[in-house]
Design a protein around this motif. Structure first.
Motif, PDB file in Angstrom:
ATOM      1  N   GLY A  16       5.001 -54.909  -7.122  1.00  0.00           N
ATOM      2  CA  GLY A  16       6.310 -53.989  -6.801  1.00  0.00           C
ATOM      3  C   GLY A  16       6.126 -52.532  -6.986  1.00  0.00           C
ATOM      4  N   SER A  17       7.286 -51.819  -7.040  1.00  0.00           N
ATOM      5  CA  SER A  17       7.259 -50.411  -7.333  1.00  0.00           C
ATOM      6  C   SER A  17       8.347 -49.790  -8.114  1.00  0.00           C
ATOM      7  CB  SER A  17       7.371 -49.601  -5.861  1.00  0.00           C
ATOM      8  OG  SER A  17       6.067 -50.001  -4.983  1.00  0.00           O
ATOM      9  N   ARG A  19      10.188 -45.819  -9.708  1.00  0.00           N
ATOM     10  CA  ARG A  19       9.882 -44.547  -9.710  1.00  0.00           C
ATOM     11  C   ARG A  19      10.697 -44.035 -11.130  1.00  0.00           C
ATOM     12  NH1 ARG A  19      11.606 -39.241  -6.178  1.00  0.00           N
ATOM     13  NH2 ARG A  19      13.825 -39.773  -6.894  1.00  0.00           N
ATOM     14  N   ARG A  66      -2.595 -45.959  -7.569  1.00  0.00           N
ATOM     15  CA  ARG A  66      -1.525 -46.735  -7.440  1.00  0.00           C
ATOM     16  C   ARG A  66      -0.163 -45.876  -7.900  1.00  0.00           C
ATOM     17  NH1 ARG A  66      -0.927 -50.562 -11.017  1.00  0.00           N
ATOM     18  NH2 ARG A  66      -2.290 -49.648 -12.625  1.00  0.00           N
ATOM     19  N   PHE A  67      -0.420 -44.804  -8.823  1.00  0.00           N
ATOM     20  CA  PHE A  67       0.564 -43.978  -9.388  1.00  0.00           C
ATOM     21  C   PHE A  67       0.331 -42.372  -8.742  1.00  0.00           C
ATOM     22  CE2 PHE A  67       1.558 -46.389 -13.597  1.00  0.00           C
ATOM     23  CZ  PHE A  67       1.522 -47.479 -13.112  1.00  0.00           C
ATOM     24  N   GLN A  81       5.911 -42.035  -9.553  1.00  0.00           N
ATOM     25  CA  GLN A  81       5.897 -43.120  -8.460  1.00  0.00           C
ATOM     26  C   GLN A  81       4.920 -44.063  -8.820  1.00  0.00           C
ATOM     27  OE1 GLN A  81       8.025 -43.547  -5.932  1.00  0.00           O
ATOM     28  NE2 GLN A  81       7.178 -45.674  -5.819  1.00  0.00           N
ATOM     29  N   MET A  82       5.189 -45.447  -8.936  1.00  0.00           N
ATOM     30  CA  MET A  82       4.301 -46.494  -9.420  1.00  0.00           C
ATOM     31  C   MET A  82       4.436 -47.374  -8.554  1.00  0.00           C
ATOM     32  SD  MET A  82       5.196 -46.555 -13.468  1.00  0.00           S
ATOM     33  CE  MET A  82       6.753 -47.198 -13.460  1.00  0.00           C
ATOM     34  N   ASN A  83       3.302 -47.711  -7.910  1.00  0.00           N
ATOM     35  CA  ASN A  83       3.144 -48.844  -6.819  1.00  0.00           C
ATOM     36  C   ASN A  83       2.127 -49.893  -6.911  1.00  0.00           C
ATOM     37  OD1 ASN A  83       5.078 -47.314  -5.181  1.00  0.00           O
ATOM     38  ND2 ASN A  83       3.430 -46.136  -4.112  1.00  0.00           N
ATOM     39  N   LYS A  84       2.087 -50.872  -6.629  1.00  0.00           N
ATOM     40  CA  LYS A  84       1.028 -52.081  -6.692  1.00  0.00           C
ATOM     41  C   LYS A  84       1.119 -52.439  -8.500  1.00  0.00           C
ATOM     42  CE  LYS A  84      -1.760 -50.772  -2.755  1.00  0.00           C
ATOM     43  NZ  LYS A  84      -2.886 -50.415  -2.276  1.00  0.00           N
ATOM     44  N   LEU A  85       2.214 -52.451  -8.885  1.00  0.00           N
ATOM     45  CA  LEU A  85       2.282 -52.495 -10.283  1.00  0.00           C
ATOM     46  C   LEU A  85       1.865 -53.735 -10.856  1.00  0.00           C
ATOM     47  CD1 LEU A  85       5.771 -50.959 -10.878  1.00  0.00           C
ATOM     48  CD2 LEU A  85       3.950 -50.331 -12.168  1.00  0.00           C
TER      49      LEU A  85
END
Length: 119
Positions: A16-17, A19, A66-67, A81-85
């Motif tokens: 998940g993501s 912010r 990812r970030f 923004q943090m993706n693919k946590l």
């Protein structure tokens, strides 16, 4: 004094993501650098990402790709923004700034926001 207020932490499933936001306020200061750190229980804070005047950014190897760190200078606000946590991203995230105030460099920290990645 410069105050840093963070928001955006929470609970998310792996992949998940989220912010994070950090807004700086105060009087008579200019920001040189803003950064995000994170801290695991009983560990030292580690640098996650930085953004300096001019927009140059740097990332820890563990979050590259990812970030994304960014900054809105007009609002004195920084984002992460943090993706693919991943579960290993679970930590308390802290906002940090190096600012010039009264012609002197000063460092400030936010209060921290918890990010939990779990299924």
């Amino acid at each position: 004094q410069v105050q840093l207020v963070e928001s955006g932490g929470g609970f998310v499933q792996p992949g998940g993501s989220l912010r994070l936001s950090c807004t700086a306020s105060g009087s008579s200061f200019s920001i040189v650098r803003m950064a995000w750190y994170r801290q695991y229980p009983e560990k030292e804070r580690e640098l996650v990402a930085t953004v300096i005047n001019g927009g140059n950014t740097n990332y820890a190897d563990s979050v590259k790709g990812r970030f994304t760190i960014s900054r809105d200078n007009a609002k004195n606000t920084m984002y992460l923004q943090m993706n693919k946590l991943k579960p290993e991203d679970t930590a308390v995230y802290y906002c940090n700034t190096l600012a010039i105030r009264r012609s002197r460099p000063e460092t400030y920290w936010g209060q921290g926001t918890q990010v939990t990645v779990s299924s």
